[in-house]
Design an enzyme around this catalytic site. Structure first.
Site, PDB file in Angstrom:
ATOM      1  N   ASP B  52      88.129  10.982 -34.687  1.00 15.93           N
ATOM      2  CA  ASP B  52      89.436  10.767 -34.042  1.00 15.93           C
ATOM      3  C   ASP B  52      90.567  11.466 -34.777  1.00 15.93           C
ATOM      4  O   ASP B  52      90.432  11.876 -35.922  1.00 15.93           O
ATOM      5  CB  ASP B  52      89.796   9.272 -34.069  1.00 15.93           C
ATOM      6  CG  ASP B  52      88.892   8.449 -33.196  1.00 15.93           C
ATOM      7  OD1 ASP B  52      88.050   9.026 -32.487  1.00 15.93           O
ATOM      8  OD2 ASP B  52      89.033   7.219 -33.244  1.00 15.93           O
ATOM      9  N   TYR B 110      79.764   6.225 -42.342  1.00 10.66           N
ATOM     10  CA  TYR B 110      81.216   6.304 -42.433  1.00 10.66           C
ATOM     11  C   TYR B 110      81.678   5.498 -43.646  1.00 10.66           C
ATOM     12  O   TYR B 110      81.104   4.453 -43.960  1.00 10.66           O
ATOM     13  CB  TYR B 110      81.886   5.732 -41.182  1.00 10.66           C
ATOM     14  CG  TYR B 110      81.980   6.723 -40.048  1.00 10.66           C
ATOM     15  CD1 TYR B 110      83.061   7.597 -39.956  1.00 10.66           C
ATOM     16  CD2 TYR B 110      80.990   6.786 -39.074  1.00 10.66           C
ATOM     17  CE1 TYR B 110      83.155   8.504 -38.917  1.00 10.66           C
ATOM     18  CE2 TYR B 110      81.071   7.699 -38.032  1.00 10.66           C
ATOM     19  CZ  TYR B 110      82.159   8.563 -37.963  1.00 10.66           C
ATOM     20  OH  TYR B 110      82.246   9.465 -36.941  1.00 10.66           O
TER      21      TYR B 110
END
Lengths: 247, 247
Positions: B52, B110
């Site tokens: 993002d 992540y």
């Protein structure tokens, strides 16, 4: 009352530590402006080290005196709220009246970071110097560094044409290496203007084979800045630690 | 020929990975522009993960196909010379024709970085989320994280109103803590839009005592995004590692 501050900053966009009349882009200037606003009276701070334009600090020390009894945690929160995001006060504490950040600092440690990987550094690009030359011979650099250790006249490693004594003592120069990065730690009792950067620039010329480790002796003997190496760029230099003789 | 790239970027000023028609500020767009210039023909790359806006990557993977036989070290040097300083190609190598960065990625890790010290982070401020609340109860966060591990329908942890399957498997959520920072590693076989950030936002609400660890069960059971936590800010999120099933 006398207060001591521990300060961290990324010096990228500043013209160094020391306050200037013609610019508000100094670390000292930024801190004094916020501190003076909190205290309601113009207040000067006294820093341990006058870092150059573009040089960073993991731990700079400074002290200031005020008539006021200060709530240090309130002051710290206020400072960190109003200082720019690249300057931070890690700690503030009351100290004895005799404490002086500059004269009281017994040993300083500077770190110089050389990014030697083939690809550039993304996350730490503002605090490393990208090295694009041949691979560095760190053993040769260590030999040259060893010659610099001890008490010497470092006139040849200084940009200023100062008339004051240029004798300083380097306690140790140590190296730490990964695949990507070479770190050089320089510990000493005090440093001349540009001294760490000229030492590192000279060591890099040794490491890349442009000069011998032995050639460093001549710089000390002659005190001739012209035969020392290039001044290494500021962005790789970080004031890493300061030992106090008194608190 | 099929080539694979390992890419690092600081996403601070970009609108995410995926190329956009109305903006040249995407990671994919920047890389494709330089790659196409080198190859002399418009070339698309296929990334493993669509990070993002504002999210970073320590190791993103991508592949591209070309008729040309490419000197990979020459291409890498060219890319790193012309890419902006916040995007770097760590490696480029030839791979089998069947390799596909997105479909071939078996597990992604992540990392979410929470800066919890009382003073702000200076050197790493662009890649951490400053946390200003009460001290976090990490043990409670671990209990909640444990409930999320395994295969579940993560519809409640997703911003999209997608009709596709929202079943994913989280292999592990692990924590690493220092005085200054809390790191949360989330490993899984695939992630929905905003999923890691909603998980972290929910865990932070558990850590600060705003909700119980048990409350996380209801989000999974109902699939209701409205009862999950806030979406944590993008700057603390880093695509940390991708495991390939095939190279």
């Amino acid at each position: 009352m006398n207060y001591k501050m521990e300060i961290t900053y990324e010096g990228t966009k500043y013209r160094g530590w020391q306050r200037l009349k013609n610019s508000d882009m100094t670390i000292q200037g930024k801190i004094e402006a916020v501190l003076s606003r909190f205290l309601g009276v113009e207040t000067e701070i006294n820093g341990a080290s006058r870092t150059d334009s573009g040089v960073h600090a993991l731990c700079q020390l400074a002290n200031f005196k005020t008539e006021m009894a200060v709530d240090v945690s309130e002051l710290k929160a206020y400072m960190n709220q109003y200082l720019p995001e690249d300057i931070c006060i890690r700690n503030i504490g009351a100290v004895s009246e005799s404490y002086h950040a500059r004269f009281g600092s017994k040993e300083k440690v500077y770190l110089y970071r050389i990014w030697k990987a083939e690809y550039p550094s993304v996350f730490e690009r503002r605090t490393v110097t990208q090295y694009r030359g041949v691979s560095l011979d760190v053993e040769a650099m260590k030999s040259a560094a060893h010659i610099l250790e001890g008490e010497h006249d470092f006139k040849g490693f200084c940009t200023d044409k100062t008339k004051k004594s240029t004798v300083r003592k380097i306690n140790a120069i140590t190296f730490s290496e990964t695949d990507e990065e070479l770190k050089i730690f320089v510990e000493g009792n005090g440093f001349l203007y540009n001294m760490v950067r000229i030492i590192v620039g000279t060591l890099m010329e040794v490491g890349s084979g442009q000069r011998t480790a032995e050639s460093v002796k001549r710089i000390i003997e002659t005190g001739d800045r012209n035969i020392a190496g290039e001044t290494a760029p500021p962005q790789g230099l970080i004031l890493y630690k300061i030992e106090n003789s008194s608190v």
